[in-house]
Scaffold this active site. Structure first.
Site, mmCIF file in Angstrom:
data_model
loop_
_atom_site.group_PDB
_atom_site.id
_atom_site.type_symbol
_atom_site.label_atom_id
_atom_site.label_comp_id
_atom_site.label_asym_id
_atom_site.label_seq_id
_atom_site.Cartn_x
_atom_site.Cartn_y
_atom_site.Cartn_z
ATOM 1 N N GLY A 115 8.129 16.748 43.312
ATOM 2 C CA GLY A 115 9.136 16.028 42.518
ATOM 3 C C GLY A 115 8.714 14.593 42.306
ATOM 4 O O GLY A 115 7.550 14.242 42.503
ATOM 5 N N ASN A 116 9.633 13.755 41.895
ATOM 6 C CA ASN A 116 9.344 12.328 41.755
ATOM 7 C C ASN A 116 10.614 11.530 42.014
ATOM 8 O O ASN A 116 11.677 12.091 42.245
ATOM 9 C CB ASN A 116 8.740 12.035 40.370
ATOM 10 C CG ASN A 116 9.684 12.427 39.254
ATOM 11 O OD1 ASN A 116 10.728 11.841 39.083
ATOM 12 N ND2 ASN A 116 9.308 13.473 38.502
ATOM 13 N N TYR A 117 10.496 10.212 41.986
ATOM 14 C CA TYR A 117 11.597 9.340 42.419
ATOM 15 C C TYR A 117 12.667 9.079 41.354
ATOM 16 O O TYR A 117 13.575 8.298 41.587
ATOM 17 C CB TYR A 117 11.032 7.983 42.863
ATOM 18 C CG TYR A 117 10.219 8.040 44.129
ATOM 19 C CD1 TYR A 117 10.804 8.480 45.310
ATOM 20 C CD2 TYR A 117 8.893 7.638 44.151
ATOM 21 C CE1 TYR A 117 10.071 8.522 46.485
ATOM 22 C CE2 TYR A 117 8.157 7.666 45.322
ATOM 23 C CZ TYR A 117 8.746 8.111 46.485
ATOM 24 O OH TYR A 117 8.034 8.149 47.632
ATOM 25 N N ALA B 186 11.789 12.284 33.784
ATOM 26 C CA ALA B 186 10.447 12.157 34.347
ATOM 27 C C ALA B 186 9.999 13.586 34.672
ATOM 28 O O ALA B 186 10.212 14.085 35.777
ATOM 29 C CB ALA B 186 10.478 11.291 35.602
#
Ligand code: CTP
Length: 398
Positions: A208-210, A276
């Site tokens: 995943g990402n932030y 994102a």
């Protein structure tokens, strides 16, 4: 902008009530019709005589008018109003509004109103800082109310801090801006992607990402405030839209986001790609938890995810507007321009990455580059304000 508008001015019991007189005068001067509703303790701070003389209407405070016994209908008032402004709003009134405790005419009117509501809190700095005040304000925000944050400065207690009611001129300006921006997007359908995507490795792990989705959700709220109908295709986030009219379609992976987005893209007038999206996903998702085995380090092979923005760019009709986002660390402007051309976007919003911008924070600083080459750089602002700037630029094209 306020000429002919019906405004309920709610006044509660705080020292800042004296400033409500200036606010009332500004509204009246601008041609608005103002009905003052004051709480019983508000009358300890400012007299109804002053307020009724300036508004040209009897001030309402009680459910019944004492001398005639006639009933003041909070329902009729709520329907009459184009906007309700509560200034000053004390901690006590905020609590009552947040929890539906309707023990006076002002809170009853608030609960019956269908119009946009603007709340200008005023209290001592420690009361403002208290978690219960913060939680009440958050609740009120989540119901779609507009909070006009108090300013910092010297308070009635002579302490210095945040809690001073915003100046009447600034409250007036918020209302003016609201009415000038509102409804310009009526009838438009807006589709937004927001948040991260999670790409499953096994039943308990993901890539995943932030991203927190904040920017996309602020843009959604802004479009709804201007009359558009808005759907967010959202990855896993904890934020919620402030406006209940924003429709949220929750997805997890890039593939799910792509399907949910493309299904709706043809019917959209404007698409804003804030998500994102993970560029890659594991080729194989293990159906059981991957165990730690001795000396055996697992290798995760990745495959490319679809580029949703690029696919939308290929399918886009002349009458659709497609807006992308970019977060670059090197050659920011050139890379963003390249992305705009490659994905056939009409506009790209270039985020900057610093302590006050980027993932999870409430502020952002953006440069918007249009297909024509025009670029506009904005100052560091709250994401709510940045959303207004972005929607302003989009609405010039819509
Ligand atoms: N985007 C998308 N689908 C993807 C990747 C990106 O819809 N699979 C969208 C983003 O929402 C954003 C724009 O494309 O609006 C640019 O995203 P970014 O991640 O910066 O672009 P990439 O094409 O992934 O380029 P790179 O990671 O190489 O910078």
């Amino acid at each position: 902008m306020l000429k002919g508008k019906h405004i309920i001015l709610g006044i509660t019991g705080g020292i800042a009530a004296y400033k409500s007189v200036s606010l009332l005068r500004l509204f009246v001067k601008a041609g608005a019709e103002v009905q003052v509703v004051i709480t019983p303790s508000g009358k300890e701070f400012i007299t109804p005589v002053t307020l009724s003389a300036l508004s040209g209407k009897p001030v309402i405070s009680e459910f019944f008018t004492a001398n005639t016994g006639s009933w003041n209908s909070h329902v009729d008032l709520g329907l009459w109003a184009d906007a309700m402004v509560i200034a000053p709003a004390t901690a006590s009134t905020l609590g009552k509004m947040a929890h539906g405790i309707v023990d006076n005419m002002l809170v009853t009117t608030y609960l019956s109103s269908k119009c946009p509501v603007f709340i200008a809190p005023a209290m001592d700095l420690d009361m403002f800082k208290h978690p219960s005040t913060a939680a009440n304000l958050e609740l009120l925000r989540s119901y779609g109310n507009h909070i006009i944050e108090p300013a910092a400065g010297e308070l009635a207690s002579h302490l210095i801090g945040k809690g001073r009611m915003e100046e009447p001129e600034n409250i007036f300006a918020v209302l003016e801006r609201f009415f000038s921006e509102k409804k310009t997007m009526e009838g438009k359908k807006v589709l937004i992607t927001a948040g991260p995507t999670y790409e499953k490795i096994d039943p308990v792990r993901f890539i995943g990402n932030y991203s927190t989705g904040k920017m996309g959700y602020c843009i959604a709220d802004e479009f709804v405030a201007r009359g558009a109908s808005v759907t967010i295709v959202s990855g896993p986030v904890s934020v919620k839209p402030k406006n209940q009219d924003v429709k949220v379609v929750s997805v997890e992976s890039a593939l799910e986001m792509r399907d949910a987005f493309m299904e709706r893209f043809e019917g959209a007038d404007i698409a804003v790609m804030c998500a994102a999206v993970a560029d890659y996903r594991p080729e194989v998702v293990a159906d059981r938890k991957i165990k730690r085995e001795k000396d055996d380090i697992p290798v995760i092979t990745l495959v490319k995810n679809p580029d949703i923005a690029a696919e939308a760019g290929r399918k886009k009709r002349e009458d659709q507007i497609l807006v992308g986002f970019a977060l670059e660390t090197d050659n920011a402007v050139a890379n963003a321009q390249d992305k705009l051309a490659r994905k056939n976007l009409d506009m790209i919003v270039l985020n900057s990455l610093s302590e006050q911008t980027g993932f999870g924070v409430d502020t952002n600083k953006v440069t918007v580059i249009e297909r024509s080459g025009t670029s506009t750089t904005f100052d560091l602002k709250s994401k709510v304000e940045v959303a207004k700037d972005i929607v302003n630029l989009i609405s010039e094209k819509a």
